[in-house]
Motif scaffolding. Structure first.
Motif, short mmCIF file in Angstrom:
data_model
loop_
_atom_site.label_atom_id
_atom_site.label_comp_id
_atom_site.label_asym_id
_atom_site.label_seq_id
_atom_site.Cartn_x
_atom_site.Cartn_y
_atom_site.Cartn_z
N VAL A 1 0.88 -1.17 0.00
CA VAL A 1 0.00 0.00 0.00
C VAL A 1 0.91 1.22 0.00
O VAL A 1 1.88 1.25 0.76
N PRO A 2 0.65 2.22 -0.87
CA PRO A 2 1.56 3.36 -0.94
C PRO A 2 1.75 4.05 0.41
O PRO A 2 0.79 4.17 1.19
N LEU B 1 2.18 7.17 1.04
CA LEU B 1 1.41 8.41 1.17
C LEU B 1 0.00 8.10 1.66
O LEU B 1 -0.54 8.80 2.53
N LEU B 2 -0.59 7.02 1.12
CA LEU B 2 -1.92 6.60 1.54
C LEU B 2 -1.91 6.23 3.02
O LEU B 2 -2.82 6.59 3.77
N PHE C 1 -1.89 9.44 5.07
CA PHE C 1 -3.22 10.04 5.13
C PHE C 1 -4.11 9.26 6.09
O PHE C 1 -4.89 9.83 6.85
N PHE C 2 -3.97 7.93 6.04
CA PHE C 2 -4.79 7.06 6.87
C PHE C 2 -4.52 7.33 8.35
O PHE C 2 -5.44 7.58 9.13
N ALA D 1 -5.79 10.74 9.36
CA ALA D 1 -7.24 10.76 9.51
C ALA D 1 -7.64 10.08 10.81
O ALA D 1 -8.54 10.54 11.51
N ILE D 2 -6.97 8.97 11.14
CA ILE D 2 -7.30 8.27 12.39
C ILE D 2 -7.09 9.20 13.58
O ILE D 2 -7.94 9.30 14.46
N GLU E 1 -9.50 12.60 13.01
CA GLU E 1 -10.94 12.48 12.81
C GLU E 1 -11.61 11.55 13.80
O GLU E 1 -12.73 11.80 14.23
N THR E 2 -10.93 10.44 14.14
CA THR E 2 -11.64 9.47 14.96
C THR E 2 -11.26 9.54 16.44
O THR E 2 -11.95 8.96 17.27
#
Lengths: 397, 362
Positions: free
Chosen positions: A139-140, A142-143, A146-147, A150-151, A154-155
């Motif tokens: 999985v890249p 950069l992704l 971002f993940f 976001a965790i 956001e969560t």
């Protein structure tokens, strides 16, 4: 004799300039290649100079001493918007080095553990670690950044209902809060003790090797080193009066005060880099250990060495030779990948230089700074690792 | 003699599930501790994940308010947005074209993986395939409406950046590798400086350079669009890494092959093209596949200079005010897409390595 080639043997044929002479051809090719590169370079430079002139863009590094006028979220040294661009870039550089050094250390530890776990005889452990490696490597990065970002943002709950897994540690959408040593003389002494211990450990290992070469007497280097590294800081702390108070973060109003902070950006970048690179380092370690032939294990066991002696004295020194070169490129990757910080807003060198070139319009200088910084870091890491590689390489007799 | 010695007890069960569990999970105290730790880790993570992703999840929902009512995952978001994530802002009614282009690109990759096709005609297949992709994406001929490349996006764009990048970087990389092994000092220096310079800096700085500095490099009135600039940066980047991989292959060819070709009186290009490169390139296929995976993953970096690839389309789909706050679901969705592509390629390269390996292993 040699001074007069005409005197003995056959007369060398007179040299003629001919297209069939490979040396002549090679000179012509090289002149053509150099001329082409020079022409392209001249074309680009003259265009650039012309474009800069028509667009009224100043060139040169004068802007470095001007006031930056933007704020930087975090950094090991204080920074105000009224400071200069040069200082802003220094802060960015220090931020890059900080994330790279911490990332390299943590990824090496995690990667080595997972690499060894993949070879474990325990089915569950081996399976879990190979699932980890496959998922993380495919999985890249950069992704993943971002993940994680976001965790965290956001969560995670707000500061008032932050997670509180251990006393003094709070995880919220404002980042991770940790207790820090308070501003006490004893903690400085402990830090000093740690540095002295490191130097002493290196000296002891040198002395022990010399002594073993001379007398054949082994010396428990590792136990001594660990004792030093734990003992000396402890000693410093006790001399300083053994203070027990830590600077523990506590909730005040809507946010925390005190303690040390890992900002969401830093935490996401560190988590992403470490988790991603550990997957690659695990593979490097695994293939290094597997590269040592089976006979080496059997021979070492036949000599009556214990399991940890087999690993430490026979297998690891051979595996390290295979591991070091790919490990070097992983360390270089971590440093270069830390530039992805710009995507989640951690103020590393790329991010700061990008802001600078947007504000001043001096794109060429900004990009030159970024490239110079990375080239310097890359070259220093590879010079150091090459030195280390030579140091442990097989001495062929 | 045999009557004196006592018979040994039969060995404990060596096969069957009990023996398997004892041998693989509880063979020593350390192993028992490790097994218990792993089981604890699984118990701590799996049930909450299943609860979030399956039990409490919404698979269909008309509005985001329905999703927010319960704490589970909102897969309905993907159902709403998958066309946008996959194809970006490509005209909605024409989206069969990028879909077909993505299928062609994927099949090009699959075909290149089959040993049956490792022949010179593979180059022809690629030329035809890439032309077809160009016609489908741009249109403007055969009654297809013209679509500006600023409207391209999503998965096809990611595939285009990666495949075109590697396809064009490959010949450049082979030339650089040959140059680095050359005996002519000037040519060797040029190649070494290029390779080390590119490999020493992160891809981001090259992307910045291509987006900010390239316009300054070119004569006035001559512009290249943003997508092509990013593509050039990726080609330059990939070429340096391909050069190093190919150099490894060249070094692995025994000296006798070079000398044999020389003694036949072949010229330099005949020697390389007919004798050395066919052998060297075969050796480096597994590392080339890994490199392709790396380039495929690295294309996601173009999000930073604002190209509308799979990653950027996803990030843009997240800012829709009607569907906010479902980034985890969206990121997991595209992670799955990236994973399927990369994992199948890496499995393929592992299998290939086994087929090509002739050494003895234990």
């Amino acid at each position: 004799m040699a001074s007069n080639p005409m005197s003995g043997g056959q007369k060398a044929p007179a040299r003629r300039l001919s297209w069939n002479d490979p040396d002549v051809r090679s000179v012509v090719y090289q002149i053509v290649a150099l001329a082409a590169v020079g022409l392209i370079g001249w074309f680009l430079v003259s265009n650039t100079l012309y474009n800069l002139q028509t667009r009224n863009i100043a060139s040169g590094f004068d802007f470095l001493s001007r006031e930056a006028g933007f704020a930087i979220g975090e950094g090991p040294i204080p920074f105000e918007p009224s400071d200069t661009y040069a200082r802003a870039i220094l802060v960015g550089l220090l931020n890059t080095l900080r994330i790279a050094v911490i990332g390299i250390i943590l990824a090496t530890i995690l990667g080595t553990i997972i690499g060894i776990a993949r070879l474990s005889k325990n089915w569950l452990v081996a399976k879990l670690s190979s699932i980890y490696v496959e998922v993380v490597r495919n999985v890249p990065l950069l992704l993943q950044l971002f993940f994680w970002y976001a965790i965290i943002t956001e969560t995670m709950p707000g500061p008032r209902s932050a997670f509180h897994p251990l006393p003094g540690i709070f995880i919220s959408n404002r980042g991770i809060k940790l207790p820090a040593p308070s501003d006490h003389f004893a903690f400085d002494l402990a830090g000093l003790g740690f540095l002295v211990a490191l130097v002493l450990a290196v000296i002891v290992s040198h002395w022990a090797r010399k002594r073993q070469d001379a007398t054949g007497q082994p010396f428990p280097v590792w136990r001594t080193a660990i004792a030093l590294v734990i003992g000396l800081p402890l000693l410093g702390w006790i001399i300083g009066g053994a203070p027990l108070e830590l600077d523990v973060p506590r909730l005040q109003g809507f946010n925390f005060v005190g303690g040390a902070t890992l900002t969401p950006e830093f935490a996401a970048l560190l988590a992403g880099l470490v988790i991603y690179t550990a997957g690659f380092i695990a593979e490097v370690v695994r293939s290094g250990i597997q590269a040592v032939s089976h006979g080496q294990w059997e021979a070492a066991e036949a000599l009556g060495l214990k399991r940890d002696q087999v690993l430490r004295l026979v297998i690891l020194p051979q595996a390290l030779r295979v591991i070091i070169p790919p490990m070097t490129s992983q360390y270089l990757n971590i440093t270069k990948n830390s530039s992805l910080a710009v995507a989640i807003g951690y103020p590393d060198i790329v991010s700061v230089a990008n802001t600078t070139l947007n504000q001043t319009g001096q794109a060429i200088e900004g990009i030159l700074i970024i490239m110079a910084v990375y080239l310097t870091i890359s070259l220093s890491i590879s010079v150091f690792m090459n030195w280390y590689n030579k140091h442990i390489a097989l001495v062929e007799r | 003699m045999s009557s004196v010695s006592e018979s040994l007890p039969p060995p404990t069960t060596a096969t069957g599930p009990v023996a398997w569990v004892r041998d693989k999970l509880f063979s020593s105290p350390l192993n028992t501790v490790l097994t218990l730790l792993s089981v604890w880790l699984l118990l701590m993570t799996l049930p909450p994940l299943v609860e979030w992703g399956l039990i409490n999840a919404h698979f269909t929902a008309a509005t985001s308010a329905e999703c927010r009512a319960s704490p589970g995952a909102c897969w309905a978001f993907i159902g709403q947005k998958y066309r946008f994530i996959l194809f970006g802002i490509y005209p909605y009614d024409e989206q069969w074209r990028p879909l077909l282009a993505a299928i062609i690109l994927t099949s090009l990759i699959v075909v290149s993986c089959m040993r049956r096709f490792w022949k010179p005609r593979l180059v022809g297949i690629w030329a035809v395939g890439l032309t077809l992709v160009g016609i489908l994406m741009w249109g403007g001929v055969f009654g297809l409406t013209y679509v500006e490349n600023t409207n391209w996006g999503g998965l096809p764009l990611t595939l285009i950046l990666a495949t075109f990048g590697v396809a064009f970087a490959f010949p450049l990389g082979v030339l650089l590798a040959l140059g680095r092994r050359s005996r002519m000092p000037a040519i060797k220096t040029i190649c070494v400086v290029y390779i080390e310079l590119i490999r020493g800096v992160p891809l981001i700085s090259l992307l910045f350079m291509s987006s900010v500095m390239l316009p300054l490099f070119l004569p006035e009135g001559f512009t290249i669009d943003k997508l092509l600039r990013a593509q050039i940066a990726i080609i330059m980047f990939a070429a340096a890494y391909i050069a190093e991989v190919v150099r490894g292959g060249l070094q692995a060819i025994p000296k006798g092959q070079y000398e044999g070709a020389d003694s036949l009186g072949l010229s330099y290009w005949q020697k390389m093209g007919l004798v050395i490169l066919p052998q060297a390139l075969k050796i480096v296929i597994p590392p080339m596949v890994s490199l392709f995976i790396a380039v495929f993953k690295d294309t996601s970096l173009v999000v930073i200079i604002g190209i509308f690839d799979l990653m950027n389309a996803t990030k843009t789909s997240l800012v829709d005010p009607a569907w906010r706050g479902f980034s985890i679901e969206a990121y997991l969705f595209i992670s799955a897409i990236y994973f399927v592509f990369c994992y199948s390629m890496s499995k393929y390269s592992q299998q290939l390595e086994k087929q090509l390996a002739t050494g003895h292993k234990r």
